[in-house]
Design a protein around this motif. Structure first.
Motif, PDB file in Angstrom:
ATOM      1  N   LEU A   1       0.854  -1.181   0.000  1.00 30.55           N
ATOM      2  CA  LEU A   1       0.000   0.000   0.000  1.00 30.55           C
ATOM      3  C   LEU A   1       0.895   1.238   0.000  1.00 30.55           C
ATOM      4  O   LEU A   1       2.008   1.198   0.518  1.00 30.55           O
ATOM      5  N   PRO A   2       0.409   2.356  -0.548  1.00 20.98           N
ATOM      6  CA  PRO A   2       1.227   3.577  -0.510  1.00 20.98           C
ATOM      7  C   PRO A   2       1.589   3.987   0.916  1.00 20.98           C
ATOM      8  O   PRO A   2       2.705   4.433   1.178  1.00 20.98           O
ATOM      9  N   ASP A   3       0.627   3.824   1.842  1.00 24.57           N
ATOM     10  CA  ASP A   3       0.869   4.113   3.249  1.00 24.57           C
ATOM     11  C   ASP A   3       1.145   2.774   3.932  1.00 24.57           C
ATOM     12  O   ASP A   3       0.230   2.105   4.412  1.00 24.57           O
ATOM     13  N   ALA A   4       2.413   2.377   3.990  1.00 24.99           N
ATOM     14  CA  ALA A   4       2.779   1.016   4.411  1.00 24.99           C
ATOM     15  C   ALA A   4       2.907   0.932   5.921  1.00 24.99           C
ATOM     16  O   ALA A   4       4.010   1.003   6.477  1.00 24.99           O
ATOM     17  N   ASN A   5       1.768   0.808   6.602  1.00 25.70           N
ATOM     18  CA  ASN A   5       1.788   0.595   8.037  1.00 25.70           C
ATOM     19  C   ASN A   5       0.614  -0.292   8.425  1.00 25.70           C
ATOM     20  O   ASN A   5      -0.302  -0.516   7.631  1.00 25.70           O
ATOM     21  N   MET A   6       0.660  -0.812   9.637  1.00 26.09           N
ATOM     22  CA  MET A   6      -0.349  -1.784  10.045  1.00 26.09           C
ATOM     23  C   MET A   6      -1.761  -1.211  10.127  1.00 26.09           C
ATOM     24  O   MET A   6      -2.710  -1.855   9.656  1.00 26.09           O
ATOM     25  N   PRO A   7      -1.984  -0.029  10.706  1.00 26.72           N
ATOM     26  CA  PRO A   7      -3.351   0.490  10.713  1.00 26.72           C
ATOM     27  C   PRO A   7      -3.937   0.637   9.309  1.00 26.72           C
ATOM     28  O   PRO A   7      -5.107   0.315   9.082  1.00 26.72           O
TER      29      PRO A   7
ATOM     30  N   LEU B   1      -3.068  -1.108   6.647  1.00 27.81           N
ATOM     31  CA  LEU B   1      -3.301  -2.438   6.095  1.00 27.81           C
ATOM     32  C   LEU B   1      -4.584  -3.044   6.640  1.00 27.81           C
ATOM     33  O   LEU B   1      -5.409  -3.569   5.871  1.00 27.81           O
ATOM     34  N   ILE B   2      -4.786  -2.996   7.947  1.00 23.59           N
ATOM     35  CA  ILE B   2      -6.004  -3.554   8.521  1.00 23.59           C
ATOM     36  C   ILE B   2      -7.229  -2.815   7.997  1.00 23.59           C
ATOM     37  O   ILE B   2      -8.256  -3.432   7.654  1.00 23.59           O
ATOM     38  N   ALA B   3      -7.139  -1.491   7.906  1.00 28.42           N
ATOM     39  CA  ALA B   3      -8.268  -0.702   7.396  1.00 28.42           C
ATOM     40  C   ALA B   3      -8.616  -1.107   5.972  1.00 28.42           C
ATOM     41  O   ALA B   3      -9.800  -1.230   5.617  1.00 28.42           O
ATOM     42  N   LYS B   4      -7.592  -1.320   5.138  1.00 30.92           N
ATOM     43  CA  LYS B   4      -7.843  -1.712   3.750  1.00 30.92           C
ATOM     44  C   LYS B   4      -8.472  -3.095   3.664  1.00 30.92           C
ATOM     45  O   LYS B   4      -9.436  -3.308   2.909  1.00 30.92           O
ATOM     46  N   LEU B   5      -7.961  -4.039   4.438  1.00 30.46           N
ATOM     47  CA  LEU B   5      -8.521  -5.390   4.424  1.00 30.46           C
ATOM     48  C   LEU B   5      -9.973  -5.378   4.892  1.00 30.46           C
ATOM     49  O   LEU B   5     -10.828  -6.064   4.308  1.00 30.46           O
ATOM     50  N   GLU B   6     -10.259  -4.606   5.921  1.00 30.35           N
ATOM     51  CA  GLU B   6     -11.625  -4.560   6.432  1.00 30.35           C
ATOM     52  C   GLU B   6     -12.556  -3.810   5.473  1.00 30.35           C
ATOM     53  O   GLU B   6     -13.751  -4.129   5.394  1.00 30.35           O
ATOM     54  N   GLU B   7     -12.028  -2.865   4.734  1.00 34.05           N
ATOM     55  CA  GLU B   7     -12.822  -2.185   3.706  1.00 34.05           C
ATOM     56  C   GLU B   7     -13.249  -3.172   2.628  1.00 34.05           C
ATOM     57  O   GLU B   7     -14.424  -3.228   2.246  1.00 34.05           O
ATOM     58  N   VAL B   8     -12.302  -3.958   2.145  1.00 39.92           N
ATOM     59  CA  VAL B   8     -12.618  -4.928   1.089  1.00 39.92           C
ATOM     60  C   VAL B   8     -13.511  -6.040   1.621  1.00 39.92           C
ATOM     61  O   VAL B   8     -14.433  -6.499   0.939  1.00 39.92           O
ATOM     62  N   ALA B   9     -13.253  -6.473   2.863  1.00 42.24           N
ATOM     63  CA  ALA B   9     -14.045  -7.545   3.467  1.00 42.24           C
ATOM     64  C   ALA B   9     -15.398  -7.055   3.975  1.00 42.24           C
ATOM     65  O   ALA B   9     -16.209  -7.865   4.427  1.00 42.24           O
ATOM     66  N   GLU B  10     -15.611  -5.756   3.917  1.00 49.30           N
ATOM     67  CA  GLU B  10     -16.885  -5.136   4.294  1.00 49.30           C
ATOM     68  C   GLU B  10     -17.256  -5.420   5.747  1.00 49.30           C
ATOM     69  O   GLU B  10     -18.377  -5.815   6.053  1.00 49.30           O
ATOM     70  N   GLY B  11     -16.289  -5.197   6.616  1.00 42.87           N
ATOM     71  CA  GLY B  11     -16.570  -5.342   8.028  1.00 42.87           C
ATOM     72  C   GLY B  11     -15.350  -5.712   8.823  1.00 42.87           C
ATOM     73  O   GLY B  11     -14.299  -6.068   8.265  1.00 42.87           O
ATOM     74  N   PRO B  12     -15.437  -5.633  10.150  1.00 46.22           N
ATOM     75  CA  PRO B  12     -14.301  -5.955  11.013  1.00 46.22           C
ATOM     76  C   PRO B  12     -13.833  -7.395  10.823  1.00 46.22           C
ATOM     77  O   PRO B  12     -14.639  -8.302  10.576  1.00 46.22           O
TER      78      PRO B  12
ATOM     79  N   ASP C   1      -4.552 -21.576   0.012  1.00 49.12           N
ATOM     80  CA  ASP C   1      -5.236 -22.383  -0.999  1.00 49.12           C
ATOM     81  C   ASP C   1      -5.048 -21.738  -2.371  1.00 49.12           C
ATOM     82  O   ASP C   1      -4.398 -20.694  -2.508  1.00 49.12           O
ATOM     83  N   ALA C   2      -5.628 -22.358  -3.391  1.00 45.56           N
ATOM     84  CA  ALA C   2      -5.415 -21.894  -4.765  1.00 45.56           C
ATOM     85  C   ALA C   2      -5.992 -20.510  -5.015  1.00 45.56           C
ATOM     86  O   ALA C   2      -5.560 -19.809  -5.935  1.00 45.56           O
ATOM     87  N   GLU C   3      -6.970 -20.102  -4.202  1.00 47.98           N
ATOM     88  CA  GLU C   3      -7.616 -18.810  -4.398  1.00 47.98           C
ATOM     89  C   GLU C   3      -7.007 -17.696  -3.537  1.00 47.98           C
ATOM     90  O   GLU C   3      -7.465 -16.555  -3.598  1.00 47.98           O
ATOM     91  N   PHE C   4      -6.017 -18.027  -2.751  1.00 44.76           N
ATOM     92  CA  PHE C   4      -5.440 -17.065  -1.804  1.00 44.76           C
ATOM     93  C   PHE C   4      -4.887 -15.855  -2.545  1.00 44.76           C
ATOM     94  O   PHE C   4      -4.154 -15.988  -3.525  1.00 44.76           O
ATOM     95  N   ARG C   5      -5.217 -14.667  -2.049  1.00 45.45           N
ATOM     96  CA  ARG C   5      -4.792 -13.424  -2.689  1.00 45.45           C
ATOM     97  C   ARG C   5      -3.696 -12.738  -1.866  1.00 45.45           C
ATOM     98  O   ARG C   5      -3.638 -12.871  -0.651  1.00 45.45           O
ATOM     99  N   HIS C   6      -2.859 -11.984  -2.577  1.00 41.20           N
ATOM    100  CA  HIS C   6      -1.730 -11.285  -1.949  1.00 41.20           C
ATOM    101  C   HIS C   6      -1.756  -9.793  -2.294  1.00 41.20           C
ATOM    102  O   HIS C   6      -0.717  -9.145  -2.285  1.00 41.20           O
ATOM    103  N   ASP C   7      -2.940  -9.263  -2.543  1.00 44.17           N
ATOM    104  CA  ASP C   7      -3.055  -7.910  -3.072  1.00 44.17           C
ATOM    105  C   ASP C   7      -2.360  -6.857  -2.211  1.00 44.17           C
ATOM    106  O   ASP C   7      -1.676  -5.964  -2.733  1.00 44.17           O
ATOM    107  N   PHE C   8      -2.537  -6.932  -0.892  1.00 43.96           N
ATOM    108  CA  PHE C   8      -2.147  -5.822  -0.033  1.00 43.96           C
ATOM    109  C   PHE C   8      -0.938  -6.114   0.858  1.00 43.96           C
ATOM    110  O   PHE C   8      -0.441  -5.205   1.526  1.00 43.96           O
TER     111      PHE C   8
END
Length: 336
Positions: A104-110, A112-123, A217-224
């Protein structure tokens, strides 16, 4: 509302030359606390951890084990009772040869978690990050320099080098849902509660609890994010690693099979360098501390002496020759 806090817990033995880079890197990503459990150290790893504790950058815990005991398993049983662990919002089991490369452009843990939860649509309760194995890159000699600035040959992004190359590590929300923690993932959720666990891969894709193992698994993503795993380092460094032994499967010899499974030199990846450069000021600050600098130099000297000893071991002659003969070997089916 208070901000989330992030904690790493780890075991170490004879990892002195690598510690300051690793601690600086994770502090720069936003980790608030690092619990370092050490056992039977000869190179001063425990002393470095104690000095980092005095400086407020980590917390050292003595993890002496009985003969035949597993340091990592003992740590996993004990860490849940540590006050720092209990106080953290997120907890992450990592080894000193693992570096989380946040994509991510802003490479820090907060972020990263915010981005993952945004895509996952929830905590989320858990997020897992797949290994990318880095091989020795043809480097034979142990060099006192940052690992992230030495080794660039690695596994293919999408086609795992070996079965174990698909391993991952997981950061867990410390919310009481998980009664047990393994090195790769939290465990022990009752079957009737599994549906309430929100677990994502590194792209925000939710994975049912019952389907998760310790490998992607075969569908595992590494986007972020991707977990760069410098498991072998140099040939000389690997000699010391084998001599030290594993932290969990203590009776498993890290020899030819282990080398073949982990020494991935298929393609090149330098994408971690910006994050490593952001951590460099803190690493240099740590090296400027006269106590840490002296302990680091002592650890480096111990490793060089140990390497000389292991190079001279007659019963390791065939093993050393094997490493040299297979320094860039690729597994069957991989292009040469």
């Amino acid at each position: 509302m208070s901000a989330d806090t992030y904690l790493i817990y780890t075991t170490m033995k004879n990892e002195g030359p690598y510690m300051l880079e690793w601690v600086a890197y994770y502090r720069s990503l936003g980790f608030d606390q690092i619990l370092i459990y050490t056992n039977d150290c000869d190179d001063g790893t425990d002393l470095i951890a104690k000095r980092l504790t005095e400086m407020g950058l980590a917390t050292h815990v003595d993890n002496t084990v009985a003969k035949g005991g597993s340091p990592q398993n003992q740590m996993l049983r004990r860490v849940r009772h540590h006050k720092a662990f209990k106080a953290a919002t997120w907890v992450f089991s990592l080894d000193v040869d693992e570096y989380l490369n946040i994509r991510l452009p802003d490479a820090n843990m907060p972020a990263l978690i915010a981005k993952l939860e945004e895509v996952a649509e929830g905590p989320l309760d858990v997020a897992s990050f797949g290994w990318k194995l880095f091989g020795c890159g043809g480097i034979t000699s142990f060099v006192d320099a940052p690992v992230t600035q030495q080794f660039f040959l690695c596994d293919d992004e999408h086609h795992p080098y070996s079965g174990v190359a698909r391993g991952f590590k997981s950061i867990t929300r410390n919310n009481g849902k998980f009664p047990r923690f393994g090195p790769h993932r939290p465990k022990g959720v009752a079957e009737e509660q599994e549906q309430h666990v929100r677990w994502s891969d590194a792209g925000g894709r939710l994975m049912p609890y019952a389907s998760v193992s310790w490998r992607a698994d075969a569908e595992f993503r590494h986007d972020f994010a991707r977990l760069h795993h410098y498991v072998v380092r140099s040939v000389d460094g690997f000699l010391v690693k084998r001599d030290r032994g594993k932290t969990n499967h203590i009776d498993s010899d890290q020899a030819e099979i282990y080398w073949n499974n982990m020494n991935a030199n298929v393609t090149e990846d330098r994408s971690i360098l910006p994050a490593a450069e952001r951590a460099e000021p803190l690493r240099k600050e740590l090296m400027a501390d006269p106590v840490l600098s002296g302990l680091h130099d002592r650890a480096v000297a111990w490793h060089r002496a140990k390497i000389s000893e292991l190079r001279a071991r007659e019963d390791w002659t065939a093993f050393r020759q094997y490493l040299n003969d297979n320094i860039l070997t690729r597994p069957p089916g991989k292009p040469g």
